[in-house]
Scaffold this active site. Structure first.
Site, PDB file in Angstrom:
ATOM      1  N   ALA A 519      43.396  -3.849  -5.242  1.00  0.00           N
ATOM      2  CA  ALA A 519      43.040  -2.718  -6.103  1.00  0.00           C
ATOM      3  C   ALA A 519      42.719  -3.128  -7.537  1.00  0.00           C
ATOM      4  O   ALA A 519      42.517  -2.267  -8.391  1.00  0.00           O
ATOM      5  CB  ALA A 519      44.193  -1.705  -6.109  1.00  0.00           C
ATOM      6  N   ARG A 640      30.981  -0.379  -4.137  1.00  0.00           N
ATOM      7  CA  ARG A 640      30.111  -1.075  -5.071  1.00  0.00           C
ATOM      8  C   ARG A 640      30.550  -2.535  -5.226  1.00  0.00           C
ATOM      9  O   ARG A 640      31.727  -2.817  -5.413  1.00  0.00           O
ATOM     10  CB  ARG A 640      30.146  -0.398  -6.436  1.00  0.00           C
ATOM     11  CG  ARG A 640      29.194  -1.044  -7.439  1.00  0.00           C
ATOM     12  CD  ARG A 640      29.517  -0.600  -8.854  1.00  0.00           C
ATOM     13  NE  ARG A 640      29.230   0.804  -9.035  1.00  0.00           N
ATOM     14  CZ  ARG A 640      28.124   1.267  -9.639  1.00  0.00           C
ATOM     15  NH1 ARG A 640      27.230   0.443 -10.110  1.00  0.00           N
ATOM     16  NH2 ARG A 640      27.948   2.550  -9.782  1.00  0.00           N
ATOM     17  N   ILE A 641      29.571  -3.408  -5.152  1.00  0.00           N
ATOM     18  CA  ILE A 641      29.845  -4.836  -5.271  1.00  0.00           C
ATOM     19  C   ILE A 641      29.570  -5.255  -6.715  1.00  0.00           C
ATOM     20  O   ILE A 641      28.435  -5.197  -7.185  1.00  0.00           O
ATOM     21  CB  ILE A 641      28.954  -5.640  -4.288  1.00  0.00           C
ATOM     22  CG1 ILE A 641      29.247  -5.214  -2.837  1.00  0.00           C
ATOM     23  CG2 ILE A 641      29.166  -7.141  -4.481  1.00  0.00           C
ATOM     24  CD1 ILE A 641      30.694  -5.322  -2.404  1.00  0.00           C
ATOM     25  N   ASN A 643      30.241  -8.353  -8.118  1.00  0.00           N
ATOM     26  CA  ASN A 643      29.678  -9.705  -8.166  1.00  0.00           C
ATOM     27  C   ASN A 643      29.637 -10.246  -6.741  1.00  0.00           C
ATOM     28  O   ASN A 643      30.662 -10.623  -6.187  1.00  0.00           O
ATOM     29  CB  ASN A 643      30.546 -10.602  -9.066  1.00  0.00           C
ATOM     30  CG  ASN A 643      30.004 -12.020  -9.151  1.00  0.00           C
ATOM     31  OD1 ASN A 643      29.506 -12.577  -8.166  1.00  0.00           O
ATOM     32  ND2 ASN A 643      30.095 -12.623 -10.319  1.00  0.00           N
ATOM     33  N   LYS A 713      35.715  -0.528  -4.136  1.00  0.00           N
ATOM     34  CA  LYS A 713      36.831  -0.672  -3.189  1.00  0.00           C
ATOM     35  C   LYS A 713      37.307  -2.120  -3.237  1.00  0.00           C
ATOM     36  O   LYS A 713      36.762  -2.936  -3.962  1.00  0.00           O
ATOM     37  CB  LYS A 713      36.367  -0.324  -1.778  1.00  0.00           C
ATOM     38  CG  LYS A 713      35.946   1.132  -1.616  1.00  0.00           C
ATOM     39  CD  LYS A 713      35.482   1.381  -0.199  1.00  0.00           C
ATOM     40  CE  LYS A 713      35.217   2.843   0.046  1.00  0.00           C
ATOM     41  NZ  LYS A 713      34.790   3.077   1.445  1.00  0.00           N
ATOM     42  N   GLY A 714      38.306  -2.436  -2.451  1.00  0.00           N
ATOM     43  CA  GLY A 714      38.861  -3.785  -2.508  1.00  0.00           C
ATOM     44  C   GLY A 714      38.243  -4.724  -1.492  1.00  0.00           C
ATOM     45  O   GLY A 714      37.757  -4.301  -0.446  1.00  0.00           O
ATOM     46  N   GLY A 716      39.886  -8.145  -1.300  1.00  0.00           N
ATOM     47  CA  GLY A 716      40.797  -9.287  -1.221  1.00  0.00           C
ATOM     48  C   GLY A 716      41.497  -9.432   0.118  1.00  0.00           C
ATOM     49  O   GLY A 716      41.843 -10.534   0.521  1.00  0.00           O
ATOM     50  N   GLU A 717      41.743  -8.334   0.782  1.00  0.00           N
ATOM     51  CA  GLU A 717      42.594  -8.393   1.971  1.00  0.00           C
ATOM     52  C   GLU A 717      41.881  -8.009   3.257  1.00  0.00           C
ATOM     53  O   GLU A 717      42.275  -8.433   4.350  1.00  0.00           O
ATOM     54  CB  GLU A 717      43.826  -7.507   1.747  1.00  0.00           C
ATOM     55  CG  GLU A 717      44.694  -8.099   0.639  1.00  0.00           C
ATOM     56  CD  GLU A 717      45.775  -7.177   0.118  1.00  0.00           C
ATOM     57  OE1 GLU A 717      46.897  -7.255   0.614  1.00  0.00           O
ATOM     58  OE2 GLU A 717      45.491  -6.379  -0.807  1.00  0.00           O
TER      59      GLU A 717
HETATM   60 MO1  MOS Z   1      48.711  -8.525  -2.288  1.00  0.00          MO
HETATM   61  S1  MOS Z   1      49.943  -8.809  -0.688  1.00  0.00           S
HETATM   62  O1  MOS Z   1      48.891  -6.894  -2.553  1.00  0.00           O
HETATM   63  O2  MOS Z   1      48.867  -9.554  -3.579  1.00  0.00           O
END
Ligand code: MOS
Length: 755
Positions: A519, A640-641, A643, A713-714, A716-717
């Site tokens: 986030a 939205r991207i 980068n 949006k995210g 990373g995960e």
């Molecule tokens: Mo992550 S597990 O929310 O750094």
């Protein structure tokens, strides 16, 4: 690579818009030249070295420490044990709220897990401190270790993950299964995984009276400040944390860990700066981990392969002294449409460090089981697993009944499948071989992760010399926040990025919220956007109210900022530079502030998620069972991207972890002692380059008008989810063998079925 290079070449075409450009990392040169100083690179004058002594037993008491022997070492300055640890203002076992996790700060001689800190040795050199810690030669009163999923009676936890209900259902799963034409039931196990960012937890702490100054990696500067302030009985404002560079985070640096606090305790005790760095094996205990799970799924469909029932039960493990429960069944609340869905969790307590957030906590664990079960269900229906998913993915979030704020999943399936060549996949397993005789298999998995937002703050200014500054205590874990957030900042202030000074990564800057839950770009980005808008609004007010300005009378809503100038929106031939506006007003600079938070109305009305579809190819040696992932294609829709280069890197990193989840990563615990047997990076397997030859992350365009004002949006995960299942399903498709215990190691594959 070629694609990235092409995108890079096109950046000049988009002059005036920093967002959307695939800039390289602004800190990249600093990192590759070694100029970026990580926490442990700091050596203040007079600094001492602290080394932890940690327990080798899982449960019991420290009966004796040979403190005299350690202190007799010529380099050793001090040894801190529970007997002489300076008093703290708060009990580290106090549970003031669900997100304050208990820490082991030498509060007693009790041992509750392996690798728990039991003493701190402080010395003039690292070698002396290390030797001093060895000289402590602890003796223990050992109690039998309780290990694993069957360690004790299970119970239903009050909540799982970050406060989700443990049990949630919709419709009658029993009736749905009874009415089904086809059903499957299967039990999957996932391994415990331990946090192993390249940079272990490290701290250099220095006290000046009651003021604490530290260099330590953090994904949550303000939270760390508050926790430390509570423990030491000082004001958060008297704690200064520098965390400009992190060598990875993944959740273990979200809240300050016990060993980091021990570094600050040590510095206070000796009245000199102290450095404390965890050794690799010390990561396997006190800094959180992903708990093992056993998940049972029961699915049923009608004649046409439409899901009628989905039951997802998870059993997991937490520590004996705190509460964190891996929310694996939550994955089934949001993805597939089924008239009846039941999700539940139970847990046991074992002698381990408290499990905590680890990249896609719950989503990753739950996803590999759910995607495997969905694959088994598709096979039972005689359906292609992609066709089955297209038939059954949810148009509204099944458990909440809310519409998705946007959903480009169908396009992810289509784009990913086309790029991968999925239509050539034979339905039955064990049908494909390559030139060398290796079995080839293709698998698919659906990716999903909630689009979260926390509260953030930013401060901005434009200066009379035409430059600008954005200040926010954001966190770059290596994911590229320093770059992506600066792009948002430059656009928000109407500047070229070279004109922007972006200050970040220290606790004296406005609180950006935690860099977690995928986030951070949304949270920090929106605060930055609003701070920039505030500055521009003030600047516009100066210009439009001044007869001498070409913008006079345009009104606030009638100007746009770009390239260091304000333009009349209705007549862009009329403009004025920021510099001229400030000069005429006699101002050296003009300041503004911005905040961000999730919009409660939108949250109430919509389910918000990133989505994706991942396709994997594996090759399996038919004689030896050795598995290699040869190709992974993921297509992701994440709003939205900011980068595309950073985003692809994030998605690929997640996909690599997905490969790791399916085939490599596991902590092997000795059931007799409770000790992790592979607490090192030689035997704790993670994929290296040779394990992942080809990875592609396709970005599917998605405009989400509800998730936040920037539509972010995210990323990373979400990449782990989907991928882990896709790889597991590809192994089945290659071999016809369904291994339900992860990671799928070759012994498990061969044991189930001789190749
Ligand atoms: Mo992550 S597990 O929310 O750094």
């Amino acid at each position: 690579m070629a694609e990235v290079a092409r995108m890079q070449a096109s950046t000049h075409v988009r002059h005036g818009s920093n967002v959307g450009q695939p800039l390289t990392r602004r800190d990249g040169v600093l990192k590759v030249t070694g100029a970026a100083r990580y926490a442990a690179d700091h050596h203040p004058v007079g600094m001492l070295y602290a080394v932890l002594a940690v327990s080798t037993i899982a449960r019991g008491r420290v009966a004796f420490l040979d403190v005299a022997a350690a202190k007799a070492h010529p380099g050793v300055v001090e040894v801190i044990t529970p007997a002489n640890r300076p008093a703290l203002a708060r009990d580290p076992d106090e549970k003031s709220d669900p997100f304050t996790f208990r820490l082991d700060l030498l509060q007693s001689d009790r041992v509750r897990y392996v690798n728990q800190p039991i003493a701190v040795v402080i010395a003039e050199t690292l070698e002396a401190a290390t030797e001093g810690a060895t000289l402590l030669a602890p003796r223990y009163d050992i109690e039998p270790a309780r290990v694993g999923l069957d360690a004790a009676e299970s119970f239903v936890p009050p909540a799982v993950g970050p406060g989700y209900p443990a049990e949630e259902h919709r419709g009658d799963v029993g009736a749905g299964l009874a009415a089904s034409a086809k059903t499957i039931a299967a039990t999957y196990e996932t391994a415990a995984q331990y946090h192993n960012p390249m940079e272990p937890h490290a701290i250099v702490a220095a006290w000046d009276g009651d003021t604490l100054s530290i260099d330590t990696p953090s994904q949550g500067l303000a939270l760390a400040q508050v926790r430390l302030a509570g423990l030491f009985g000082i004001s958060p404002a008297d704690i200064h944390i520098r965390s400009p560079f992190l060598g990875g985070g993944f959740g273990c640096k979200g809240m300050i860990s016990g060993p980091q606090v021990l570094g600050a305790i040590a510095a206070r005790a000796v009245g000199r700066p102290v450095k404390l760095v965890l050794r690799r094996e010390q990561m396997f205990g006190p800094v959180g981990h992903r708990a093992t799970t056993r998940q049972t799924l029961r699915l049923g469909t009608d004649q046409d392969g439409k899901l009628l029932a989905l039951d997802h039960r998870t059993k997991t493990v937490s520590s004996t002294f705190d509460d964190f429960f891996e929310p694996a069944s939550a994955a089934s609340r949001t993805l597939y449409a089924s008239a009846a869905i039941a999700t539940s969790h139970e847990a046991v307590r074992a002698d381990i460090g408290t499990p905590l957030f680890m990249r896609a906590p719950g989503e990753a664990t739950g996803s590999i089981a759910l995607e495997s079960a969905v694959d088994e269900m598709a096979h039972a229906c005689g359906m292609d697993p992609l066709a089955f998913r297209l038939e059954n993915y949810a148009e509204v979030e099944p458990m909440s009944g809310k519409p998705f704020s946007s959903k480009a999943l169908r396009e992810c399936y289509a784009k990913g499948a086309a790029r991968f060549g999925w239509e050539r996949r034979p339905l039955a397993p064990r049908q494909m071989r390559d030139r060398d005789g290796f079995l080839v298999g293709w698998g698919v998995g659906t990716a999903t992760f909630p689009a979260l937002m926390f509260a953030g703050n930013a401060r901005a200014a434009l200066r009379r010399d035409g430059s600008g500054v954005m200040e926010i205590g954001a966190h770059d874990m290596g994911q590229g926040a320093w770059t992506a957030l600066a792009q948002i900042a430059a656009d928000a202030l109407g500047l070229d990025i070279d004109q922007l000074e972006f200050r970040s990564g220290t606790s004296d800057l406005p609180d950006a919220g935690i860099a977690g839950g995928s986030a951070h770009t949304a949270t920090a980005g929106l605060a930055i956007h609003n701070a920039g808008a505030d500055v521009i609004a003030r600047l516009a007010e100066l210009a439009t109210g001044d007869e001498r300005s070409p913008l006079f009378g345009a009104g606030n809503a009638g100007v746009i900022a770009r390239g260091g100038r304000l333009f009349r929106r209705d007549d862009i031939s009329r403009s004025e530079s920021f510099t001229d506006i400030l000069a005429r007003a006699g101002l050296a600079h003009i300041e503004g502030r911005g905040t961000s938070a999730a919009d409660p109305v939108a949250q109430a009305d919509y389910a918000m998620h990133s989505h994706g579809a991942v396709f994997a190819e594996v090759k399996v040696d038919p004689d030896l069972g050795q598995m290699r992932v040869t190709r992974v294609v993921g297509a992701f829709a994440a709003g939205r991207i900011i980068n595309p280069r950073m985003v692809q890197s994030q998605l690929q990193g997640g996909m690599i972890w997905g490969v790791s989840f399916a085939l490599h990563e596991q902590a092997v615990v000795d059931p007799r002692s409770g000790r992790p047997m592979n607490a090192n990076l030689a035997e704790y397997h993670i994929p290296v380059n040779a394990d992942v030859p080809s990875l592609e992350a396709i970005l599917v365009e998605e405009h989400d008008p509800h998730v936040n004002a920037l539509g972010i949006k995210g990323v990373g995960e979400v990449g782990i989810t989907g991928t882990a299942g896709a790889v597991a399903n590809a192994v089945w498709h290659a071999t016809g063998v369904r291994v339900r215990k992860f990671p799928i190691t070759l012994d498990r594959l061969i044991e189930r079925h001789p190749m």
